[in-house]
Design a protein around this motif. Structure first.
Motif, short mmCIF file in Angstrom:
data_model
loop_
_atom_site.label_atom_id
_atom_site.label_comp_id
_atom_site.label_asym_id
_atom_site.label_seq_id
_atom_site.Cartn_x
_atom_site.Cartn_y
_atom_site.Cartn_z
N LYS A 1 37.22 98.40 -4.81
CA LYS A 1 37.27 96.95 -5.03
C LYS A 1 36.25 96.53 -6.08
CE LYS A 1 38.76 92.86 -4.09
NZ LYS A 1 39.77 92.42 -5.04
N THR A 2 35.08 97.14 -6.08
CA THR A 2 34.05 96.84 -7.08
C THR A 2 34.54 97.20 -8.47
OG1 THR A 2 32.31 97.19 -5.45
CG2 THR A 2 31.66 97.28 -7.77
N CYS B 1 39.70 89.57 -18.26
CA CYS B 1 39.68 88.10 -18.39
C CYS B 1 38.76 87.65 -19.52
CB CYS B 1 39.25 87.47 -17.07
SG CYS B 1 40.49 87.58 -15.78
N ALA B 2 37.60 88.29 -19.63
CA ALA B 2 36.66 87.92 -20.69
C ALA B 2 37.27 88.20 -22.06
CB ALA B 2 35.35 88.69 -20.53
N LEU B 3 37.95 89.33 -22.20
CA LEU B 3 38.60 89.65 -23.48
C LEU B 3 39.76 88.70 -23.76
CD1 LEU B 3 38.63 93.54 -23.32
CD2 LEU B 3 37.23 92.10 -24.81
N ALA B 4 40.51 88.34 -22.72
CA ALA B 4 41.62 87.40 -22.91
C ALA B 4 41.10 86.03 -23.33
CB ALA B 4 42.44 87.29 -21.62
N ASN B 5 40.00 85.61 -22.73
CA ASN B 5 39.41 84.32 -23.09
C ASN B 5 38.85 84.34 -24.51
OD1 ASN B 5 40.03 83.12 -20.66
ND2 ASN B 5 38.07 83.66 -19.74
N ALA B 6 38.46 85.51 -24.98
CA ALA B 6 37.93 85.65 -26.33
C ALA B 6 39.07 85.84 -27.34
CB ALA B 6 36.96 86.81 -26.41
N GLY B 7 40.31 85.93 -26.85
CA GLY B 7 41.45 86.07 -27.73
C GLY B 7 41.70 87.50 -28.18
N LYS B 8 41.12 88.48 -27.50
CA LYS B 8 41.24 89.87 -27.89
C LYS B 8 42.43 90.56 -27.24
CE LYS B 8 37.40 89.75 -30.20
NZ LYS B 8 37.37 89.72 -31.63
N VAL B 9 42.90 90.03 -26.11
CA VAL B 9 43.99 90.65 -25.38
C VAL B 9 45.08 89.62 -25.17
CG1 VAL B 9 44.67 91.71 -23.19
CG2 VAL B 9 42.45 92.24 -24.18
N ARG B 10 46.31 90.01 -25.44
CA ARG B 10 47.44 89.11 -25.16
C ARG B 10 47.93 89.36 -23.77
NH1 ARG B 10 50.22 90.70 -30.70
NH2 ARG B 10 48.87 89.52 -32.07
N SER B 11 48.24 88.30 -23.04
CA SER B 11 48.78 88.49 -21.70
C SER B 11 50.26 88.83 -21.81
CB SER B 11 48.59 87.24 -20.86
OG SER B 11 49.27 86.15 -21.43
N VAL C 1 39.04 93.65 -13.91
CA VAL C 1 39.66 92.32 -14.03
C VAL C 1 38.73 91.37 -14.78
CG1 VAL C 1 40.39 90.30 -12.70
CG2 VAL C 1 41.15 92.58 -12.02
N GLY C 2 37.44 91.44 -14.50
CA GLY C 2 36.48 90.58 -15.19
C GLY C 2 36.43 90.84 -16.68
N ILE C 3 36.42 92.12 -17.05
CA ILE C 3 36.41 92.46 -18.48
C ILE C 3 37.71 92.01 -19.15
CG2 ILE C 3 36.46 94.40 -20.10
CD1 ILE C 3 34.46 95.80 -18.20
#
Length: 51
Positions: A26-27, A37-47, A33-35
């Motif tokens: 789980k950790t 999300c951070a990359l998606a918010n930075a525009g580095k990963v497309r969902s 998931v955190g990484i």
């Protein structure tokens, strides 16, 4: 995240900071998931949408 028994399991338990394999998994999952999300918010990963 080892679930070994016997002498090998004792070594894994000695170095394991988690109470169970589930807690360790789980950790790691939360970190991934955190990484992501951070990359998606930075525009580095497309969902990707699964249809």
């Amino acid at each position: 995240m080892s679930m070994k028994h016997g002498p090998s399991g004792e070594v894994h338990n000695y170095f394991n900071p988690y109470n169970s394999a589930f807690t360790a998994f789980k950790t790691v999952e939360d970190i991934v998931v955190g990484i992501t999300c951070a990359l998606a918010n930075a525009g580095k990963v497309r969902s990707h949408v699964i249809k």
